[in-house]
Design an enzyme around this catalytic site. Structure first.
Site, PDB file in Angstrom:
ATOM      1  N   LYS A  84       0.837  -1.206   0.000  1.00 42.97           N
ATOM      2  CA  LYS A  84       0.000   0.000   0.000  1.00 42.97           C
ATOM      3  C   LYS A  84       0.869   1.253   0.000  1.00 42.97           C
ATOM      4  O   LYS A  84       1.872   1.329   0.717  1.00 42.97           O
ATOM      5  CB  LYS A  84      -0.911  -0.025   1.223  1.00 42.97           C
ATOM      6  CG  LYS A  84      -1.925   1.117   1.294  1.00 42.97           C
ATOM      7  CD  LYS A  84      -2.817   0.931   2.514  1.00 42.97           C
ATOM      8  CE  LYS A  84      -3.845   2.036   2.638  1.00 42.97           C
ATOM      9  NZ  LYS A  84      -4.737   1.835   3.816  1.00 42.97           N
ATOM     10  N   SER A 153      -9.444   2.099   2.853  1.00 43.09           N
ATOM     11  CA  SER A 153      -8.516   2.854   2.037  1.00 43.09           C
ATOM     12  C   SER A 153      -7.522   1.967   1.283  1.00 43.09           C
ATOM     13  O   SER A 153      -6.817   2.434   0.394  1.00 43.09           O
ATOM     14  CB  SER A 153      -7.731   3.818   2.942  1.00 43.09           C
ATOM     15  OG  SER A 153      -6.993   3.106   3.932  1.00 43.09           O
ATOM     16  N   SER A 177     -10.301  -0.332   6.882  1.00 42.66           N
ATOM     17  CA  SER A 177      -9.599  -0.197   5.598  1.00 42.66           C
ATOM     18  C   SER A 177      -8.924  -1.455   5.072  1.00 42.66           C
ATOM     19  O   SER A 177      -8.371  -1.437   3.983  1.00 42.66           O
ATOM     20  CB  SER A 177      -8.569   0.928   5.693  1.00 42.66           C
ATOM     21  OG  SER A 177      -9.209   2.165   5.857  1.00 42.66           O
TER      22      SER A 177
END
Length: 451
Positions: A84, A153, A177
């Site tokens: 990420k 996210s 997330s």
């Protein structure tokens, strides 16, 4: 609601790791397969914030050379991993999903990236995150239906695994997330106990809440990826010096007795969509005496507000510089959260943090009777449209309490999109949670757990 279709283009990471060790598959071949899939699909799915195919292949060639030379091989040797884009990588940009950090090049790896490299992983590239890992969507689409959100996210990580672009990916969770996008994209997602995976070099949002998690195409793959990342880091105040959990070993064991699950609707059950409610009714009925509906204590009625107090006050502190210097470049929703956080009184923040221990004490009593909590991962299927990442509300309590949680792609909603079943374990009991998850998967699919 029906059981999900579990077909996938992803080669299982556990099987691939074994084949690489035995010389029946090379890291280059596996990396090339991932890159080919990305080339074919990235234009539609848009899961990657940074990708340098030649750099990925250099890492893969180095992994193959190390094996040929007879060097010790780590558990992730030669396996491509998506990371990420809020996690620092010294050899790639880390831009945190905002134009305010465009071009940012960290000087050193995050601790968990160093652990990935030590375990032999190929860092394939950086996956898309929402703006500063909060709520404003970025470019990624749900590979099951491009008109629907992949969640957030950790949107790019979930979408990349779901679409067969990479077998393993790293995400983070401060509210929902990891679990939410994994549910929406139909992959396995695991949020370990708070503090088990070090966060040094990860974008700071809220120290009491921020948790690193993992996504994969199978439950065993989750364990394979998470286990080598669970190391002590003195620079992370949530990290503790303790033995690394043997996730994969315990997961593969049969439970000594069939697990007992507590079906928890939680205070936000009214926000679940009707097909989710119907699906869980079917699931509870199918599990029979192995599950019992348990109401949460009234103390949990304030949990959502406690989480908001902590998260927004910490966002105001963590993103003060971005707000002061570039608020016109931030989304209106993030600005509103920061502004509310600026008004939180210290006494209210401290009370909210202290209440977490009270809630965990209540959960500890529940876990004396039950192996895990059974509850939805999300309110429903991935919503249509790309203007929102969906609601994290079914994750909030468990993130606040720092308990481990895993989402299993066991159900399909009314529109044919995946819906996750969430299991929550006692804080620190991560291996047992994954073992219980394996039992649940095998029970739902009609086969007895292997001895």
């Amino acid at each position: 609601m029906t059981e999900a279709n579990h077909g996938s283009d992803v080669r299982g990471a556990v099987a691939a790791a074994r084949q690489i060790r035995e010389g029946r598959l090379s890291a280059v071949e596996l990396t090339e397969a991932c890159l080919a899939r990305i080339e074919a699909r990235e234009g539609e799915v848009q899961a990657w914030a940074f990708l340098d195919p030649e750099h990925a292949l250099r890492q893969a060639r180095a992994a193959d050379e190390a094996r040929k030379r007879g060097r010790p091989l780590g558990p992730l040797h030669g396996l491509p991993v998506g990371v990420k884009d809020i996690i620092d990588t010294a050899d790639m940009p880390t831009e945190n999903g905002t134009v305010l950090h465009a071009g940012r090049r960290p000087r050193q790896d995050a601790t968990l990236v160093s652990l990935l490299r030590a375990a032999g992983a190929v860092i394939l590239g950086k996956t898309v995150t929402t703006e500063l890992a909060v709520y404003a969507p970025n470019k990624t689409r749900n590979p099951h239906n491009l008109e629907h959100t992949p969640g957030g996210s950790s949107s790019g990580s979930a979408a990349a695994v779901a679409d067969g672009m990479v077998p393993l990916a790293i995400g983070t969770q401060t509210n929902g997330s990891v679990i939410r996008p994994a549910s929406y994209c139909g992959v396995y997602g695991f949020k370990p106990s708070h503090g088990l995976i070090p966060r040094t070099g990860v974008l700071l949002q809220s120290p009491p809440l921020d948790t690193v998690g993992v996504m994969a195409a199978t439950l065993e793959d989750l364990a394979l990826l998470a286990e080598p990342l669970m190391a002590f880091d003195a620079r992370d105040p949530a990290s503790r010096p303790q033995a690394r959990p043997t996730l994969l070993e315990v997961l593969r064991q049969a439970p000594p007795v069939p697990p007992r699950l507590a079906f928890v609707r939680s205070p936000v059950w009214d926000q679940a969509e009707e097909d989710v409610k119907a699906g869980f009714a079917e699931l509870v009925e199918a599990l029979g005496e192995r599950v019992e509906e348990v109401p949460l204590s009234a103390s949990f009625n304030e949990a959502i507000d406690l989480h908001q107090t902590i998260m927004e006050a910490d966002l105001a502190r963590s993103f003060a510089r971005e707000y002061e210097r570039g608020r016109d470049q931030l989304s209106a929703r993030l600005c509103e959260m920061i502004e509310r956080g600026q008004r939180v009184l210290a006494v209210d923040y401290n009370r909210a943090v202290q209440r977490v221990d009270v809630l965990n004490a209540i959960l500890d009593e529940l876990f004396q009777q039950f192996d895990a909590i059974l509850t939805p991962a999300t309110t429903g299927e991935a919503p249509k449209g790309l203007g929102s990442t969906g609601s994290p509300i079914f994750c909030t309590i468990w993130t606040l309490c720092g308990t481990p949680a895993v989402t299993l792609p066991l159900l399909t909603g009314a529109s044919g999109l995946p819906v996750g079943v969430q299991l929550v374990g006692q804080k620190g009991d991560d291996a047992r949670l994954l073992r219980t998850a394996r039992w649940l998967i095998e029970t739902v699919r009609g086969s007895a757990p292997a001895a």
